[in-house]
Scaffold this active site. Sequence first.
Site, short mmCIF file in Angstrom:
data_model
loop_
_atom_site.label_atom_id
_atom_site.label_comp_id
_atom_site.label_asym_id
_atom_site.label_seq_id
_atom_site.Cartn_x
_atom_site.Cartn_y
_atom_site.Cartn_z
N TYR A 153 0.86 -1.19 0.00
CA TYR A 153 0.00 0.00 0.00
C TYR A 153 0.89 1.23 0.00
O TYR A 153 1.77 1.37 0.85
CB TYR A 153 -0.90 0.00 1.24
CG TYR A 153 -1.75 1.23 1.39
CD1 TYR A 153 -2.81 1.47 0.52
CD2 TYR A 153 -1.50 2.15 2.40
CE1 TYR A 153 -3.60 2.61 0.67
CE2 TYR A 153 -2.29 3.28 2.56
CZ TYR A 153 -3.34 3.50 1.70
OH TYR A 153 -4.11 4.61 1.84
N ASP A 248 9.32 2.79 -0.48
CA ASP A 248 8.31 3.44 0.35
C ASP A 248 8.66 3.11 1.81
O ASP A 248 8.34 2.04 2.30
CB ASP A 248 6.92 2.92 -0.01
CG ASP A 248 5.81 3.52 0.83
OD1 ASP A 248 6.12 4.16 1.85
OD2 ASP A 248 4.64 3.32 0.48
N LYS A 276 5.26 9.74 8.76
CA LYS A 276 5.01 9.26 10.11
C LYS A 276 6.00 9.81 11.14
O LYS A 276 5.77 10.86 11.72
CB LYS A 276 4.94 7.73 10.12
CG LYS A 276 3.79 7.22 9.24
CD LYS A 276 3.47 5.78 9.49
CE LYS A 276 2.38 5.29 8.55
NZ LYS A 276 1.05 5.80 8.84
#
Length: 436
Positions: A153, A248, A276
Amino acid sequence: MKTEIFHQSEESNSSSKLFERALRTIPGGVNSPVRAFRSVGGTPFFTERASGSQLVTSDGKSLIDYVCAWGPAIHGHNHPLIRGAIERALEKGTSFGTPNPYEVEMAELIVELVPSIERVRVVNSGTEATMSCIRLARGATARDKIVKFAGCYHGHVDSLLVKAGSGALTFGHPTSAGIPRSFSRETIVIPFNDLEALDRAFAEHGKSIAGVIVEPYPANNALILPQPGFLEALRKRCSEHDALLIFDEVMTGFRVSLGGAQEREGVLPDLTALGKIIGGGLPVGAFGGSETIMRELAPDGPVYQAGTLSGNPLAMAAGIEALNLLRRDPPYKRLNTLGRHVKHSLEAIAKDLGIPLQVPQMGSMFALIFSDGPILNDRDVSDSRTDQFNKVFRSCLENGVYLPPSAYETCFISSAHSEEDIDKTIAIIGAALREL
């Protein structure tokens, strides 16, 4: 009506009442689908406050938290030094629309710590970071196609929300509605850990492939670990075909090591997406790579990217403190020890009970996958007994442990988790396993 909203009783602020109100104004009652608890059953709780390893719900219940704000809270919740950094920045203003000193310091930290990054641009989310990496890869190579791996994802980017993990799998729809087929035709999807499929993709489309994007440790599909040599082979294949390798590291950046998965694995991508932890709990993203590739970005080059709140001073101040805490007192050895303790303890309990359970673990990340294993790709996760995870989730929540509300998500341990927290959690999950 507005007066009532500002004068709620304690009863009306319970999780059930809040969810009833949310359903009247927010689609599904939540602002991110997995929070709705639909895959695990029941209704979501609302968090009143958080500190350290604990969440306190609007109903006054304390929970040991293994979601950690979906990854950013590596230092635990509401860390006093991070809160203090935000407070000092807040005294100067909330947003300027001009360059500010914090974003320069953040860029210097990222370039210092992440091995492959020489230049970096800050954005507002992980989705923005991956989206920008894809655009930059296409602009730098003058090619259109992107290779991604099923179950990885990379945010809700149109061309990447194809065979995605995370919430897309939770609801049984790997590909979102609303994405034109013409977009998805530019995305080549292959199984993770499958080099033969990668070689076939390059053999058929090599001159059209701009880049290969991958989560080094796919963490939005439970947790899938790369087979030995897989990431090195990705690097080699991309170099051979003049395609860009994109990591990623929104999840793994600064979590599995100070330099992310690329430092831990010794494999350097051409572009890296971050998020994050670099926001210290505030909205943030970033992407970077070599000076040569990053020069393709406007205003120096033809690849356009912009953002009104990019480099927001509050997010930068929080992120700088979060990264400096990691530099001053690296928690990685202890977090890995705790993670391995969880893994070995739960696998041993499950084995004694005759329950097929895999607990893949990487540093402070782990997942519960009810399968005979091994777990090599998204199909292995999808074929697992998610109904058993759901039962364990509900039992744990009832007894004070908050696991991610989906079998397709990863658990996180923070430096605020004590050995007592971990032992209590193992006991509570163990009891849940015995109830199966």
